[in-house]
Design an enzyme around this catalytic site. Sequence first.
Site, PDB file in Angstrom:
ATOM      1  N   HIS A  21       1.041  -2.043  -9.458  1.00  0.00           N
ATOM      2  CA  HIS A  21       0.062  -2.889 -10.134  1.00  0.00           C
ATOM      3  C   HIS A  21      -1.238  -2.090 -10.283  1.00  0.00           C
ATOM      4  CE1 HIS A  21       2.070  -7.043  -9.253  1.00  0.00           C
ATOM      5  NE2 HIS A  21       2.399  -6.564 -10.442  1.00  0.00           N
TER       6      HIS A  21
ATOM      7  N   ASP B 155      -4.377  -2.546  -9.962  1.00  0.00           N
ATOM      8  CA  ASP B 155      -5.470  -2.530  -8.985  1.00  0.00           C
ATOM      9  C   ASP B 155      -5.139  -1.701  -7.745  1.00  0.00           C
ATOM     10  OD1 ASP B 155      -3.570  -4.619  -8.515  1.00  0.00           O
ATOM     11  OD2 ASP B 155      -4.942  -5.582  -7.117  1.00  0.00           O
TER      12      ASP B 155
ATOM     13  N   ASP C 171       0.451  -5.511  -1.426  1.00  0.00           N
ATOM     14  CA  ASP C 171       0.341  -6.959  -1.559  1.00  0.00           C
ATOM     15  C   ASP C 171       1.653  -7.586  -1.100  1.00  0.00           C
ATOM     16  OD1 ASP C 171      -2.000  -6.236  -2.832  1.00  0.00           O
ATOM     17  OD2 ASP C 171      -1.396  -6.932  -4.780  1.00  0.00           O
TER      18      ASP C 171
END
Lengths: 304, 304
Positions: free
Chosen positions: A63, A65, A211
């Site tokens: 991802h 980020d 995450d």
Amino acid sequence: LFEITILGSSGAIPAYGRYPSCQFIQVANKYFLIDCGEGAQMQMSRFQVPFHKIQRIFISHLHGDHVLGLMGLLFSMHLQKRSADLHLHAFKGLDEIIIAHLKYSHSALNFTIVFHTTQEGTMETIFEDDTITVETIPLYHRIACSGFLIKEKPKPRRINKNKLPPTILLQQIIALKEGRDILDDAGNIIYKNDALTLPPPPSLSYAYCSDTAFNLEIAKQIEGVNLLYHEATFMQEEKKKALETFHSTTADAAHIAIQSNAKALLIGHFSARYRDLDLVLKETQEIFPNTSLAIEGQTFKIEA
Amino acid sequence: LFEITILGSSGAIPAYGRYPSCQFIQVANKYFLIDCGEGAQMQMSRFQVPFHKIQRIFISHLHGDHVLGLMGLLFSMHLQKRSADLHLHAFKGLDEIIIAHLKYSHSALNFTIVFHTTQEGTMETIFEDDTITVETIPLYHRIACSGFLIKEKPKPRRINKNKLPPTILLQQIIALKEGRDILDDAGNIIYKNDALTLPPPPSLSYAYCSDTAFNLEIAKQIEGVNLLYHEATFMQEEKKKALETFHSTTADAAHIAIQSNAKALLIGHFSARYRDLDLVLKETQEIFPNTSLAIEGQTFKIEA
């Protein structure tokens, strides 16, 4: 020395001066980066992190980020004449993205990137030397995602200098540090090891889990970790949103810390909806008191 | 309103808190971005630039310091529920890079990117509406690179209200604004246009020239420009380095401003070797006095 410096602790949308995920790790004369969100190189410059020393970069998932600061860092390392190999651990695909960037900027880096493909859904040791190991921690997220567990290996026993006979030989000291007794030529014990040594200093560990949806399965792998970084994107009132997006709440992070008998918890990956993080911290500490916020520029020392 | 807000003015290596190239342009109710260096979205947040309003992004070339902030911006626009089309003008290859990022992050943006491929080495009008045109400016750099010239179209003549007869009709006012005389049915002039009107306000223009070797050929295209942004990566003492890397010096930028009869000069893309920019500015002003530094967060209004 075993230290974590926070360079970014924002969730997907950077807000209030917070930057996306990035951590600089110094452990036993090794220098690592975990994740490399956009602006990582500016944060390193701002907090005087010696980015030329970085030997390995571990990317949890692809991802934006967690990865969009990588190309800028690679270009700056190149412009600053890096020549040492850089080891990059990530899921497949990042290699293709890097190649596309190099192709269209007509660039060839003056150092080699050694790309190590992370395997999905399985725990594996991806780095090991004399003093530490780095393992992946399988996480549940919307795409392939792994955390990282950095563990010091067992250390040598410490010589108890007060007890050491003056006639001891160097090779006997080495044997003592390795935990062996001192024998005579006939194989009889002259000195029992524990009469001359003290237990080794504890082996320290750090787990990075971001995450991820709440996932108790990781507790066993990170049992007794000295410092657990766990994402806490949302507060409890957004539990439904956390479930939908495969993220964790404050309480989720705290419960993982409890279940894994972590000594300390560091939370991050804060949603852009929280300007002020006091309540995020408070809600976590109500369940796991020894919790800190991952504030950018702060260094967390891992100690016994 | 015709305004340029500087979001990044650093050369390839961001240093001293300076960010890579990025400018936000507001012109006649249109909102553009020129270049999108790493950290652009954080700079927009910091300087309260309304990034959801951006309609078009113009990328000069595919070196990292001009483009690495784009993916983060696109992801944040997506997360903030943008639905309007976004027009992206860039050389071929950026489309492939974007597609690779979307593929490996398993993302599908909830808005459409309309990709316009810039042609290399030729001046072309890449955007036009009722009030402005945007042209590419062919630049000489190590890879395909173009500047951008944003020009207001000729504006209507202004009605001189003091001279206007009370019997004038709306359609006659429109004719006057368009520069026509007022005729009777037989085709005879009742009112000469210049008796009732004043000249139109001047049409303003802005030229963005980065990155580029010194290139006098552009002077003709940007003749009389109100504000010229020209890179000045190096001071004169580094002229050799500028030549080698296809960049410009302070004096180069100033001479382009003189040759093109620019009203004002804005310099940027500063090398990381210059912590303090006072000498960079001074050296430029010695040749072209009306020069300013592209300082981040500053807005430059283009006025007659």
